[in-house]
Scaffold this motif. Structure first.
Motif, short mmCIF file in Angstrom:
data_model
loop_
_atom_site.label_atom_id
_atom_site.label_comp_id
_atom_site.label_asym_id
_atom_site.label_seq_id
_atom_site.Cartn_x
_atom_site.Cartn_y
_atom_site.Cartn_z
N GLY A 18 54.22 160.67 11.47
CA GLY A 18 53.76 161.93 11.49
C GLY A 18 54.15 162.90 10.43
O GLY A 18 53.63 163.97 10.43
N LYS A 19 55.21 162.70 9.64
CA LYS A 19 56.06 163.72 8.79
C LYS A 19 55.15 163.79 7.83
O LYS A 19 55.13 164.91 7.10
CB LYS A 19 57.29 162.99 8.38
N LEU A 20 54.13 163.11 7.37
CA LEU A 20 53.58 163.13 6.17
C LEU A 20 51.77 163.01 6.49
O LEU A 20 51.23 162.74 5.50
CB LEU A 20 53.69 162.30 4.99
N THR A 21 51.39 163.53 7.64
CA THR A 21 50.13 163.17 8.03
C THR A 21 49.39 163.95 6.99
O THR A 21 49.28 165.17 6.77
CB THR A 21 49.95 163.67 9.38
N GLY A 22 48.32 163.25 6.58
CA GLY A 22 47.12 164.06 5.64
C GLY A 22 47.81 163.92 4.30
O GLY A 22 46.86 164.40 3.27
N LYS A 23 48.80 163.66 3.90
CA LYS A 23 49.25 163.51 2.50
C LYS A 23 48.76 162.48 1.65
O LYS A 23 48.72 161.23 2.14
CB LYS A 23 50.76 163.63 2.37
#
Length: 309
Positions: A88-93
């Motif tokens: 979840g650290k880069l969700t949507g990146k």
């Protein structure tokens, strides 16, 4: 460094055999008890040394086996803890990867980015540093170039490739370069992206072309206010870290490892810095707080979240 005593043992065995033969020949031909006794003493000393080397070799081998076990346990541990740490650290990146080292990278890097919630939109590989040998005249003609200097042509191709990755407006140029085996394309081009990862480092000095390949591409992306991250594997012969750091971008010098991939994810998530195990790194990982999160490190941010020098 682990010392292998097998070669020393083999040498001593050869000497031991030679002395044994010498004892037999000397006794048979000369009948000299003194010579035979002297040779026997030498042989006895060599036998003692041989036994000592055998024992040392066994100890070293046992240590090597222990270290191998420890290393395997460490890798298993890292493999198990990495997913929850990056989840979840880069969700949507949306990320574009540009590979300039020509020798590939491990699939687990993309897997880690995916586990973090990011999408790798494209992977662009520059082959042999845009080597123009056998392609120059064709490229000048097909692309309508007004320049003839090799370095200027390579820099132009690098910049336009970066433009094509971001805007999709240079598809014809990208296709021409792909057909000439100067680049390899994978993914979707011209779609919005949030960050660019450059995979550098080289095993061949002739392929180190950061000034005419990496720099023009990095400059283009920075001008578009996109954060850039420069990474490489631990065992490259020629490191790009210093070169990338001159552009004030975050770097990770051990990206093939779990700590390196975690550091990259955290850097993209907003913790820029220079991470890894080489002298160019400032620390292994961004500092964690006591609640399991990641707190800001000592490095500030420059353009588009890149670290200040």
């Amino acid at each position: 460094m682990i010392i292998d005593y097998r070669y020393h043992i083999a040498s001593l065995v050869a000497v031991f055999i030679a002395l044994g033969i010498g004892i037999l020949i000397g006794s048979a031909l000369l009948g000299n008890d003194a010579i035979a006794e002297r040779q026997k003493q030498l042989a006895d000393r060599l036998e003692v040394q041989l036994e000592e080397l055998r024992q040392k070799n066994e100890a070293v081998q046992a240590k090597a086996n222990s270290l191998e076990i420890d290393n395997n346990i460490q890798k298993q541990f890292e493999k198990q803890v990495l997913p929850p740490l990056v989840a979840g650290k880069l969700t949507g990146k949306r990320i574009a990867i540009v590979e300039t080292n020509s020798y590939g990278f491990r699939d687990d890097l993309v897997n880690t980015l995916s586990m973090s919630g990011a999408t790798v939109q494209s992977v662009t590989t520059v082959l042999n540093g845009f080597d123009l040998t056998g392609h120059k005249d064709r490229l000048i003609k097909e692309l309508g170039l007004k320049i003839t200097d090799d370095k200027q042509i390579v820099s132009y191709l690098a910049t336009e490739t970066a433009r094509g990755i971001l805007t999709g407006e240079k598809q014809a140029l990208l296709n021409t370069l792909a057909q000439a085996d100067l680049i390899k394309l994978s993914g979707d081009y011209g779609v919005p992206i949030d960050a660019v990862i450059f995979i550098g480092g080289s095993q061949d000095k002739a392929l180190v072309k950061t000034d005419v390949v990496d720099y023009p591409m990095i400059d283009y992306f920075l001008q578009q206010k996109l954060p850039v991250f420069g990474v490489e594997e631990t065992d490259v012969t020629y490191s790009y870290m210093k070169d990338y750091q001159k552009k004030r971008v975050s770097t990770v010098d051990n990206v093939e490892t779990s700590p390196g991939q975690l550091a990259l994810v955290m850097a993209i998530a907003g913790k820029p810095g220079h991470y890894g195990v080489k002298p160019t790194a400032k620390q292994l990982l961004p500092p964690f707080d006591t609640t399991g999160g990641v707190r800001s490190g000592p490095t500030g941010t420059g353009v588009s979240g890149n670290p200040r020098s």
